[in-house]
Design an enzyme around this catalytic site. Structure first.
Site, PDB file in Angstrom:
ATOM      1  N   GLU A  55      -8.506   1.587  -8.042  1.00  0.00           N
ATOM      2  CA  GLU A  55      -8.101   0.386  -8.106  1.00  0.00           C
ATOM      3  C   GLU A  55      -7.966  -0.392  -6.684  1.00  0.00           C
ATOM      4  OE1 GLU A  55      -3.658  -1.297  -8.810  1.00  0.00           O
ATOM      5  OE2 GLU A  55      -4.778  -1.485 -10.788  1.00  0.00           O
ATOM      6  N   THR A  56      -7.366   0.367  -5.520  1.00  0.00           N
ATOM      7  CA  THR A  56      -7.338  -0.077  -4.295  1.00  0.00           C
ATOM      8  C   THR A  56      -8.649  -0.424  -3.887  1.00  0.00           C
ATOM      9  OG1 THR A  56      -5.351   1.279  -4.142  1.00  0.00           O
ATOM     10  CG2 THR A  56      -6.605   0.521  -1.833  1.00  0.00           C
TER      11      THR A  56
END
Length: 135
Positions: A55-56
């Site tokens: 996600e990052t």
């Protein structure tokens, strides 16, 4: 190093998990995270930790693309498959763009352990919106 705007997409949780961004370019984003400290009680990398890394990376890529076309990135849709757990060392995630348009950014993320074995694959999709007036 990431700009302050892009570093904001790294987030406090990613910082606590020890995620480092190694490369952030238009063709790929690479980050790594230690396994130690991000494991389940039985010593394997927690699946949620892989998702946070994916996600990052997808969030940073989407934000970079959005900035390049004068938009903002909002919301993420995450589809992740866990292949195996890592027990030690680091996992490295590589995000590559699949779709970069005017209304959406989509990245494929592969996370692998120190031996190069996939631990997780993800598809991260982000909606791109017009910047609010005065932003």
């Amino acid at each position: 190093p990431l700009s302050d705007d892009l570093n904001a997409h790294r987030g406090a949780l990613a910082e606590r998990m020890g995620i480092d961004i190694l490369e952030a370019g238009t063709d790929r984003i690479v980050g790594r995270m230690p396994v130690e400290g991000n494991t389940q009680p039985y010593g394997l990398l927690h699946g949620g930790a892989s998702v946070v890394l994916a996600e990052t990376l997808g969030s940073i890529g989407s934000a970079m693309h959005a900035q390049s076309i004068g938009k903002i990135a909002v919301g993420l849709d995450i589809n992740a498959t866990h292949h195996r757990g890592a027990r030690s060392g680091w996992v490295t995630g590589t995000a590559v763009p699949v779709t970069l348009g005017g209304s959406v950014a989509c990245y494929e993320v592969t996370i692998a352990d120190d031996e190069g074995r996939r631990t997780c694959t993800s598809r991260i999709t982000c909606i791109l919106r017009e910047q609010p007036p005065g932003a």
